[in-house]
Design a protein around this motif. Sequence first.
Motif, PDB file in Angstrom:
ATOM      1  N   GLU A 179       0.822  -1.207   0.000  1.00 18.44           N
ATOM      2  CA  GLU A 179       0.000   0.000   0.000  1.00 18.44           C
ATOM      3  C   GLU A 179       0.860   1.263   0.000  1.00 18.44           C
ATOM      4  N   LEU A 180       0.293   2.356  -0.517  1.00 20.72           N
ATOM      5  CA  LEU A 180       1.021   3.617  -0.620  1.00 20.72           C
ATOM      6  C   LEU A 180       1.481   4.139   0.729  1.00 20.72           C
ATOM      7  N   LYS A 181       0.732   3.847   1.791  1.00 17.77           N
ATOM      8  CA  LYS A 181       1.091   4.346   3.117  1.00 17.77           C
ATOM      9  C   LYS A 181       2.481   3.891   3.544  1.00 17.77           C
ATOM     10  N   TRP A 182       2.928   2.746   3.065  1.00 24.62           N
ATOM     11  CA  TRP A 182       4.265   2.233   3.372  1.00 24.62           C
ATOM     12  C   TRP A 182       5.241   2.581   2.246  1.00 24.62           C
ATOM     13  N   GLN A 183       4.783   2.439   1.020  1.00 24.57           N
ATOM     14  CA  GLN A 183       5.654   2.680  -0.130  1.00 24.57           C
ATOM     15  C   GLN A 183       6.085   4.142  -0.245  1.00 24.57           C
ATOM     16  N   LYS A 184       5.200   5.093   0.119  1.00 26.52           N
ATOM     17  CA  LYS A 184       5.516   6.518  -0.016  1.00 26.52           C
ATOM     18  C   LYS A 184       6.115   7.104   1.254  1.00 26.52           C
ATOM     19  N   THR A 185       6.410   6.241   2.224  1.00 29.30           N
ATOM     20  CA  THR A 185       7.053   6.716   3.453  1.00 29.30           C
ATOM     21  C   THR A 185       8.350   5.940   3.671  1.00 29.30           C
ATOM     22  N   TYR A 186       8.251   4.736   4.173  1.00 33.52           N
ATOM     23  CA  TYR A 186       9.451   3.948   4.470  1.00 33.52           C
ATOM     24  C   TYR A 186      10.361   3.843   3.248  1.00 33.52           C
ATOM     25  N   LEU A 187       9.813   3.514   2.105  1.00 35.18           N
ATOM     26  CA  LEU A 187      10.628   3.371   0.897  1.00 35.18           C
ATOM     27  C   LEU A 187      11.124   4.709   0.359  1.00 35.18           C
ATOM     28  N   ALA A 188      10.468   5.812   0.755  1.00 36.20           N
ATOM     29  CA  ALA A 188      10.847   7.143   0.277  1.00 36.20           C
ATOM     30  C   ALA A 188      11.959   7.770   1.116  1.00 36.20           C
TER      31      ALA A 188
END
Length: 196
Positions: free
Chosen positions: A139-148
């Motif tokens: 989900e974007l909530k993880w992809q756009k934070t932790y991965l960012a």
Amino acid sequence: MIVGRTFFIASASAALSLMQIAPSMAGDVHVEPVTAYVEANIRAWIEDPVIIEALKSQNVLHAHLTQAAIDDLDAMWRTEFASDAHPLIDTVVGNPLSMFLKDRQIASGGVITEIFVIDAKGLAVGESEISSDYWQGDELKWQKTYLAGASALFVDAAEKDESTQMLQSQASLTISDPNTGQPIGAITIGINLDAL
């Protein structure tokens, strides 16, 4: 006459372009107040030792999990979510981090609807409310934070909750190790937009 017609067509085209842009801009009006709320009320406590230690501990525990193992855990969570017995869910929602998050939710006076902390694999570490799935890594909530990377903030679209009729959005932030600055997980906070 041709000049007038050309001007009219150009003006009409510009107006139509603006009309097409307006709905998407109107859909983002919640981003600024949600961001302001997060900066004023949430960022100060996301490096609390309860959060940092829980993340570090689970990251060590889950370091060698394969995607197949993650999928199995997520399937187990979903099965438990629909049943009366839920040992996996209980280990998450009954831990000290989840109690800490619940206290933060209550202290918000109705602005925060849910909080969950997600580890480096995208799995839940603590939750103030039980979510329907264990793995958030898709989900974007993880992809756009932790991965960012460090300091990332992602404010998702505003949606109406059908059960509560509440208009809400989720704000997600990267959580970094205060000693190294390296991302170790993420946190997602549900915000009741009607309460801002």
